[in-house]
Design an enzyme around this catalytic site. Sequence first.
Site, PDB file in Angstrom:
ATOM      1  N   CYS A 107      12.325 -25.300 -79.869  1.00 34.91           N
ATOM      2  CA  CYS A 107      11.548 -24.158 -80.374  1.00 34.91           C
ATOM      3  C   CYS A 107      11.067 -24.370 -81.801  1.00 34.91           C
ATOM      4  O   CYS A 107      10.601 -23.426 -82.442  1.00 34.91           O
ATOM      5  CB  CYS A 107      12.379 -22.872 -80.279  1.00 34.91           C
ATOM      6  SG  CYS A 107      13.892 -22.886 -81.258  1.00 34.91           S
ATOM      7  N   PHE A 147      23.965 -23.519 -74.918  1.00 36.56           N
ATOM      8  CA  PHE A 147      23.326 -22.534 -75.802  1.00 36.56           C
ATOM      9  C   PHE A 147      22.818 -21.366 -74.951  1.00 36.56           C
ATOM     10  O   PHE A 147      21.655 -20.967 -75.025  1.00 36.56           O
ATOM     11  CB  PHE A 147      22.169 -23.158 -76.594  1.00 36.56           C
ATOM     12  CG  PHE A 147      22.532 -24.398 -77.356  1.00 36.56           C
ATOM     13  CD1 PHE A 147      23.063 -24.315 -78.630  1.00 36.56           C
ATOM     14  CD2 PHE A 147      22.340 -25.651 -76.791  1.00 36.56           C
ATOM     15  CE1 PHE A 147      23.397 -25.472 -79.335  1.00 36.56           C
ATOM     16  CE2 PHE A 147      22.669 -26.808 -77.482  1.00 36.56           C
ATOM     17  CZ  PHE A 147      23.202 -26.712 -78.757  1.00 36.56           C
ATOM     18  N   ASP A 189      18.979 -25.534 -74.502  1.00 39.94           N
ATOM     19  CA  ASP A 189      18.056 -24.618 -75.183  1.00 39.94           C
ATOM     20  C   ASP A 189      18.624 -24.242 -76.552  1.00 39.94           C
ATOM     21  O   ASP A 189      19.003 -23.091 -76.791  1.00 39.94           O
ATOM     22  CB  ASP A 189      17.833 -23.364 -74.331  1.00 39.94           C
ATOM     23  CG  ASP A 189      16.784 -22.437 -74.932  1.00 39.94           C
ATOM     24  OD1 ASP A 189      15.973 -22.917 -75.745  1.00 39.94           O
ATOM     25  OD2 ASP A 189      16.793 -21.235 -74.601  1.00 39.94           O
ATOM     26  N   ARG A 247      12.368 -19.859 -67.349  1.00 35.56           N
ATOM     27  CA  ARG A 247      13.520 -19.440 -66.541  1.00 35.56           C
ATOM     28  C   ARG A 247      13.141 -19.380 -65.068  1.00 35.56           C
ATOM     29  O   ARG A 247      13.937 -19.759 -64.193  1.00 35.56           O
ATOM     30  CB  ARG A 247      14.025 -18.070 -67.022  1.00 35.56           C
ATOM     31  CG  ARG A 247      14.771 -18.116 -68.335  1.00 35.56           C
ATOM     32  CD  ARG A 247      15.423 -16.778 -68.653  1.00 35.56           C
ATOM     33  NE  ARG A 247      14.464 -15.768 -69.069  1.00 35.56           N
ATOM     34  CZ  ARG A 247      14.146 -15.494 -70.331  1.00 35.56           C
ATOM     35  NH1 ARG A 247      14.696 -16.195 -71.310  1.00 35.56           N
ATOM     36  NH2 ARG A 247      13.295 -14.539 -70.636  1.00 35.56           N
ATOM     37  N   ASP A 306      28.287 -21.066 -75.491  1.00 31.47           N
ATOM     38  CA  ASP A 306      27.606 -20.672 -76.709  1.00 31.47           C
ATOM     39  C   ASP A 306      28.664 -20.495 -77.795  1.00 31.47           C
ATOM     40  O   ASP A 306      29.859 -20.369 -77.502  1.00 31.47           O
ATOM     41  CB  ASP A 306      26.829 -19.366 -76.492  1.00 31.47           C
ATOM     42  CG  ASP A 306      25.696 -19.190 -77.495  1.00 31.47           C
ATOM     43  OD1 ASP A 306      24.549 -19.494 -77.143  1.00 31.47           O
ATOM     44  OD2 ASP A 306      25.967 -18.767 -78.639  1.00 31.47           O
TER      45      ASP A 306
END
Length: 414
Positions: free
Chosen positions: A358, A248, A318, A232, A270
């Site tokens: 991730c 997201f 993300d 970030r 989102d």
Amino acid sequence: MNGAEQAPASQDIQVAQSSSPSRVILLPRRAKPFYGRHPWVYAGAIDRIEGAPADGDVVDLYSQGDHFIAHGLYNSQSKIRVRLYSWNEEVALDADFFRARIETAVRLREALLGWNKPGGACRLIFSEGDGLSGLTVDRYDRWLVVQFSSLALAQRRQLFADLLAEQLHPQGIYLRTERGIGELEGIELRDGPLRGALAQEPIVIEEDGTRFLVNVAEGQKTGFYLDQRENRRAVAQLARGRRMLDAFCYTGGFGLRAALAGAESVAGVDVSEPALALARENARLNHLDNVSFERADIFSHMQKLYEEGEHFGLIVLDPPRFARARNAVEEALRGYRRLQTLALRLLEREGILVTCCCSGLITMSMLENLLAQPAAEEKRDIQILERLGQAADHPVMATCPESSYLKCLICRVE
């Protein structure tokens, strides 16, 4: 800390066993990874077990040549049949051992990183990364959130609550369960206070001058994506003067940091309305009026923006973990590729694309190779400016490369 456990479960037991642990004997030529201090012993590496260990018991791992390798904890219900913790035959897996491991993990966050402090947030214990396979502990101001992904450690949850309270004196310790862990490990736990009191309102934390509300009882992970802290920061440095799409967005982590750093505007998207409600509160908390949040399916929304002729100078992708098992990797790669294609169509010339992954099953090289495909198809040159990973409070254990999972590519697109 004065509360009894308020999250009952079927494994609410006192862990005790004889002074002579059962012996787990490896197959021939299977000992090398474990001499090398890898913590996971899969069932397929085991020749036999001498004794009758119960799930959660301490066992000793031996080579086929009858050489001691390590002390571990046993679980017949898991593909990871034994998790290893101590490679010193004289060091037992008792309260003193786990106390020392916790002290070492906390010292890293305090002495080296300076992140373990009131009002802040950090991951205090990162499972394999801190030599405590199956235990994750996050701090949010005066509260701790604990997750267990090991049955044996879950059985010892009262011990860990004692040790955490002894060292950190939190106002409360909250237990969160990971999706699917019951099937993988045989753990039967419910979310709820483990010690002390649960925060009555969302907890306020601060990250590089940005304030965030965190609801530890709901949402993804333990309430916030602590692993993206440094990413970030890197994205915020590139945000000034750019229109940003935060796909997201969850509770607004990337977008709010970018807005405070000078982004012209931020549009967060989102599918979770509770997350977006908290994102809007976070915007108000930081006195930001150049951000907006919308509930929508990300793929459909990005396609709609493209059809409407929208363009952005900065796009962050993300997504949640697309691949939880090896048989899902190909489908996950198709999802990432579609997202990246849509992002390239929405990016203006010399725009910044940030694409994150991730899933530990997808490597950095796989993500880079994947990005090259839509680049060629869309006839856009992509320059990779930075290859980033998880924040330093999620350390990667050199002997367990699986503890490296987060990938973040920051790119300039011609």
